[in-house]
Design a protein around this motif. Sequence first.
Motif, mmCIF file in Angstrom:
data_model
loop_
_atom_site.group_PDB
_atom_site.id
_atom_site.type_symbol
_atom_site.label_atom_id
_atom_site.label_comp_id
_atom_site.label_asym_id
_atom_site.label_seq_id
_atom_site.Cartn_x
_atom_site.Cartn_y
_atom_site.Cartn_z
ATOM 1 N N UNK A 109 -42.786 23.533 122.380
ATOM 2 C CA UNK A 109 -42.453 24.810 122.880
ATOM 3 C C UNK A 109 -41.297 25.382 121.825
ATOM 4 N N UNK A 110 -41.525 26.803 121.826
ATOM 5 C CA UNK A 110 -40.696 27.499 120.831
ATOM 6 C C UNK A 110 -39.181 27.538 121.420
ATOM 7 N N UNK A 111 -39.001 27.403 122.648
ATOM 8 C CA UNK A 111 -37.676 27.575 123.239
ATOM 9 C C UNK A 111 -36.894 26.248 122.972
ATOM 10 N N UNK A 112 -37.796 25.086 122.976
ATOM 11 C CA UNK A 112 -37.124 23.785 122.574
ATOM 12 C C UNK A 112 -36.856 23.744 121.104
ATOM 13 N N UNK A 113 -37.541 24.350 120.265
ATOM 14 C CA UNK A 113 -37.268 24.378 118.789
ATOM 15 C C UNK A 113 -35.771 24.941 118.741
ATOM 16 N N UNK A 114 -35.843 26.175 119.293
ATOM 17 C CA UNK A 114 -34.443 26.898 119.336
ATOM 18 C C UNK A 114 -33.199 26.181 119.694
ATOM 19 N N UNK A 115 -33.581 25.556 120.837
ATOM 20 C CA UNK A 115 -32.589 24.616 121.562
ATOM 21 C C UNK A 115 -31.889 23.459 120.686
ATOM 22 N N UNK A 116 -33.185 22.765 119.959
ATOM 23 C CA UNK A 116 -32.572 21.468 119.159
ATOM 24 C C UNK A 116 -33.892 21.471 118.070
ATOM 25 N N UNK A 117 -33.605 22.063 117.164
ATOM 26 C CA UNK A 117 -34.751 21.833 116.185
ATOM 27 C C UNK A 117 -34.817 20.482 115.510
ATOM 28 N N UNK A 118 -33.715 19.728 115.500
ATOM 29 C CA UNK A 118 -33.994 18.236 114.998
ATOM 30 C C UNK A 118 -34.658 17.391 115.888
ATOM 31 N N UNK A 119 -34.343 17.710 117.138
ATOM 32 C CA UNK A 119 -35.272 16.838 118.186
ATOM 33 C C UNK A 119 -36.772 17.264 118.044
ATOM 34 N N UNK A 120 -36.956 18.375 117.968
ATOM 35 C CA UNK A 120 -38.482 18.767 117.840
ATOM 36 C C UNK A 120 -39.102 18.224 116.631
ATOM 37 N N UNK A 121 -38.327 18.469 115.582
ATOM 38 C CA UNK A 121 -38.811 17.895 114.305
ATOM 39 C C UNK A 121 -39.162 16.440 114.238
ATOM 40 N N UNK A 122 -38.398 15.673 114.974
ATOM 41 C CA UNK A 122 -38.672 14.344 115.342
ATOM 42 C C UNK A 122 -39.953 13.894 115.834
ATOM 43 N N UNK A 123 -40.031 14.806 116.951
ATOM 44 C CA UNK A 123 -41.336 14.724 117.623
ATOM 45 C C UNK A 123 -42.540 15.115 116.699
ATOM 46 N N UNK A 124 -42.337 15.782 115.911
ATOM 47 C CA UNK A 124 -43.432 16.262 114.928
ATOM 48 C C UNK A 124 -43.758 15.011 114.040
ATOM 49 N N UNK A 125 -42.561 14.428 113.569
ATOM 50 C CA UNK A 125 -42.544 13.418 112.431
ATOM 51 C C UNK A 125 -43.446 12.387 113.053
ATOM 52 N N UNK A 126 -42.974 12.106 114.414
ATOM 53 C CA UNK A 126 -43.602 10.852 114.935
ATOM 54 C C UNK A 126 -45.264 10.900 115.153
ATOM 55 N N UNK A 127 -45.281 12.125 115.564
ATOM 56 C CA UNK A 127 -46.840 12.497 116.004
ATOM 57 C C UNK A 127 -47.515 12.180 114.794
ATOM 58 N N UNK A 128 -47.129 12.694 113.464
ATOM 59 C CA UNK A 128 -47.714 12.558 112.049
ATOM 60 C C UNK A 128 -47.453 11.489 111.396
ATOM 61 N N UNK A 129 -46.815 10.314 112.155
ATOM 62 C CA UNK A 129 -46.665 9.057 111.249
ATOM 63 C C UNK A 129 -45.833 9.129 110.294
ATOM 64 N N UNK A 130 -44.900 10.084 110.283
ATOM 65 C CA UNK A 130 -43.848 10.413 109.133
ATOM 66 C C UNK A 130 -42.685 9.535 109.288
ATOM 67 N N UNK A 131 -41.912 9.133 108.473
ATOM 68 C CA UNK A 131 -40.446 8.569 108.692
ATOM 69 C C UNK A 131 -39.758 8.897 107.371
#
Length: 212
Positions: A109-131
């Motif tokens: 959600x866009x609102x979650x990205x605005x609230x905590x962009x680092x947290x949402x980035x980590x979600x994307x990283x895990x989803x894509x299998x990136x570290x």
Amino acid sequence: MDIFYISPALEVANTMPTPRVLKTHLPIQLMPPSFWEKDVKMVYIARNPKDCMVSYYYFYKMDQTLPDPETWDNFFSTFLKGSLAWGDWFDHVTGWWKARDEHKILYIFYEDMIEDSRRELCKVMRFLGKDFSEDVVKKILHHTSFKAMKANPMINFSVFSESIFDQSVSSFMRKGTVGDWKNHFLVSQNIIFDNEYKKKMEGSGLEFRTEV
């Protein structure tokens, strides 16, 4: 890569090395079958409908390839009818939401990205299998910040002529906030919208925040 404004888009996409990153605004029912056959990973970003409507209104005013949205009141009615480019907002968000357990879809959600962009980035990283290292994470957070994107000609669409995007009317990267709808919705419009939202979203299990 945003293939929407590149022609011929399909030929360009076919020349890209894998893994490719493509962006689309298509509703799920118009996605090519090959996306599901190839088990492609999808990151779907949804925004609350009130702010989405406001943002879309200014985009319609700026994009000279789209019909004139006329007044805000007119656009408000058109949005609720779903008679806009890329379809009905309600069908769009619920279509992808319902498919998230059947396919590799990360729904954020866009609102979650605005609230905590680092947290949402980590979600994307895990989803894509990136570290990524902390240094890379900081660079990603910087380059994906609203301030940096607004200044980036590869993102702010300033490379397009005014005959396509007239940014003297409204900039493509306008505010990047949550809650701007309060500056546009009349009290009566808010009541109408809330009733329509409740009717169309009932039973979906999908909830949006209009504040952060």
